[in-house]
Scaffold this active site. Structure first.
Site, PDB file in Angstrom:
ATOM      1  N   LYS A 191      57.930  35.890  47.661  1.00  0.00           N
ATOM      2  CA  LYS A 191      58.456  35.350  46.669  1.00  0.00           C
ATOM      3  C   LYS A 191      57.423  34.720  45.751  1.00  0.00           C
ATOM      4  O   LYS A 191      57.729  34.545  44.607  1.00  0.00           O
ATOM      5  CB  LYS A 191      59.536  34.474  47.168  1.00  0.00           C
ATOM      6  CG  LYS A 191      58.968  33.513  48.136  1.00  0.00           C
ATOM      7  CD  LYS A 191      60.276  32.326  48.455  1.00  0.00           C
ATOM      8  CE  LYS A 191      60.093  31.468  49.671  1.00  0.00           C
ATOM      9  NZ  LYS A 191      61.311  30.949  50.156  1.00  0.00           N
TER      10      LYS A 191
HETATM   11  N1  GLU Z   1      63.334  27.279  56.249  1.00  0.00           N
HETATM   12  C1  GLU Z   1      62.753  28.388  56.873  1.00  0.00           C
HETATM   13  C2  GLU Z   1      62.260  29.287  55.655  1.00  0.00           C
HETATM   14  O1  GLU Z   1      62.816  29.297  54.480  1.00  0.00           O
HETATM   15  C3  GLU Z   1      63.879  29.175  57.838  1.00  0.00           C
HETATM   16  C4  GLU Z   1      63.675  28.782  58.964  1.00  0.00           C
HETATM   17  C5  GLU Z   1      64.885  29.266  60.047  1.00  0.00           C
HETATM   18  O2  GLU Z   1      65.726  30.046  59.429  1.00  0.00           O
HETATM   19  O3  GLU Z   1      64.958  28.818  61.325  1.00  0.00           O
HETATM   20  O4  GLU Z   1      61.670  30.142  55.875  1.00  0.00           O
END
Ligand code: GLU
Length: 487
Positions: free
Chosen positions: A257
């Protein structure tokens, strides 16, 4: 909390664009819950305020709404269903309460080490070739020492105490995974400012929200043992894990990203349809049971099964996306296609042409909407072109034969008034018969004369129908002039 149906969540950190890999995680999480009559939740993981990117949460909301991946539940704040937002949940002090519970249980401890001490220990570990981990200095503190430090208001963090032994867990895609606990760091659960770390908030929230299936990128496989030790310390049920392999740009590079690769928004801007993008993303690392490759979101809910997710990484294949997109465009009714194509047609054309008929002509050959302006820009104005275009071995035409055909046709076309497909068809085929030549011998030069292009969507009849009498005649006269000047 016990739930008897699947509850999944998409838990993005709002740190940038939503690339197709993120959207795929959201889609799979959505489908796993929906294929089992369950619930899909959205949780914005924004505890790491330094990494936040402005506007990123709106991109997440818009993308999920546009693609139909609508979350079912959220905090009760009135109005439409809101997503869960960790920075909001943090305010209740709930995460700290859980961390203190772990301290009570002996599964976490206070750590008062300052930056300099930690840095020193890190340097020493590195020098002796060890992976830098917390050296457990504060684990040795007595209860009295801890109390004295707390009473003196010393800053502290709360760390997870990793027990000795091994941790084994099951992932639905990667199978059983065992790690030696000595490789796991006593990670920070609560920071000096009292806020939870991302790793801790993630576990607490998954439990509090009754998540039964954790779906995420496989970069979290390595952290899962630490999460599981937390579940065990609390005595909570461990969710099912579905770690999805990454989506790659090519054999060695991940889609990222950071460099804005193939985000959902990019693809829409490039003229791909939302349904096609979602369908393509479904197939990016998941195989259907049968031969069918085209699925609406409703159909996906029935067809999806976890075992169909591949263990190996998926490579983003623009050709396949194109093929799926073309499939959707060609299945549309002319009215539907016209509605989608109109903004792209208008980019190339300001003249008062029948856009519905243009849409009908271009639909069979259109694979991506963004290609429309370039395909039809000749309708706005006859481009400058080389008379080489009149040379076709197949049609047995060249500049000379074309000039004589066009000169013969011009008065006939001038006398003709019905510039519809049927009207032109009847008249032109009558002429061709009279001339006693093959169709292409007449239609090829006529198409070149009115378009000035090697390739056009639609042939001479369609183009003359769109242009109408006056413009068709103007172009034919101009082209005759061009051919005469080159003699
Ligand atoms: N917040 C994490 C990310 O954006 C995802 C973690 C999860 O899904 O447990 O990569």
């Amino acid at each position: 909390m016990k739930f008897d149906h699947a509850r999944t969540r998409f838990a993005p950190s709002p740190t940038g664009y939503m690339h197709v890999g993120n959207l795929r995680t959201a889609l799979y999480a959505y489908l796993i819950s929906k294929s089992q009559g369950g619930k899909f939740l959205l949780r914005i993981e924004d505890t790491d305020q330094e990494r936040l990117v402005e506007g990123a949460t709106d991109i997440i909301y818009d993308t999920l709404r546009e693609t139909g991946l609508i979350w079912d539940e959220g905090p009760d704040i009135g109005g439409p269903v809101a997503p869960y937002i960790q920075s909001e949940r943090m305010k209740s002090g709930m995460y700290k309460k859980y961390a203190l519970e772990l301290v009570e249980k002996g599964a976490a401890y206070y750590c008062f080490c300052d930056k300099d001490r930690l840095e020193e220990s890190r340097v020493l570990q590195k020098a002796s070739g060890k992976a830098p981990m917390y050296d457990r200095h504060c684990l040795k503190l007595t209860p009295e020492e801890i109390k004295a430090n707390l009473d003196a208001g010393m800053p502290y963090v709360i760390r997870q105490k990793i027990p000795e032994g091994e941790t084994t867990f099951h992932d639905e895609i990667f199978g059983d995974i065992t790690v030696d606990n000595s490789t796991l760091d006593d990670q920070i659960l609560i920071k000096t400012d009292g806020m939870p770390t991302y790793n801790f908030a993630n576990v607490i929230d998954d439990h509090e929200m009754g998540i039964t299936h954790v779906v995420r990128g496989n970069e979290y496989l390595a952290s899962s043992p630490k999460y599981n030790l937390l579940y065990e310390a609390f005595g909570w049920d461990i969710p099912k894990y579905i770690h999805c392999p990454p989506v790659m740009k090519d054999a060695t590079n991940k889609l990222s990203k950071r460099n804005g690769d193939a985000s959902y928004q990019d693809l829409v801007a490039k003229g791909y349809l939302t349904e096609a993008i979602l369908n393509y993303i479904l197939l990016l690392g998941w195989s259907p049971k049968g031969e069918e490759e085209f699925f609406t979101l409703e159909e996906m809910k029935d067809a999806f099964y976890i075992e169909g997710i591949s263990k190996s990484s998926a490579i983003f294949d623009p050709q396949k996306l194109r093929y799926i997109n073309a499939g959707y465009l060609h299945k549309m009714t002319v009215d539907q296609f016209h509605e989608k194509a109109l903004p792209w047609i208008k980019k190339a054309i300001t003249k008062d042409y029948d856009t519905k008929f243009i849409a009908e002509v271009i639909q069979p050959r259109c694979e991506v909407l963004s290609e429309i302006p370039e395909q039809i820009d000749f309708l706005e104005e006859l481009p400058e072109y080389s008379t080489e275009l009149y040379v076709s071995k197949k049609m047995k035409t060249n500049q000379e034969t074309s000039l004589s055909v066009l000169k013969e046709l011009l008065p006939v076309l001038e006398n003709h008034n019905d510039y519809t497909m049927d009207g032109l068809h009847e008249m032109l085929f009558g002429e061709i018969e009279k001339m006693g030549v093959k169709n292409g011998y007449v239609l090829w030069p006529l198409r070149v004369a009115v378009s000035g292009k090697q390739f056009t969507p639609g042939g001479a009849l369609e183009i003359c129908t769109i242009l109408g009498k006056e413009e068709s005649l103007n172009r034919i006269r101009k082209s005759i002039e061009l051919l005469e000047n080159q003699q």
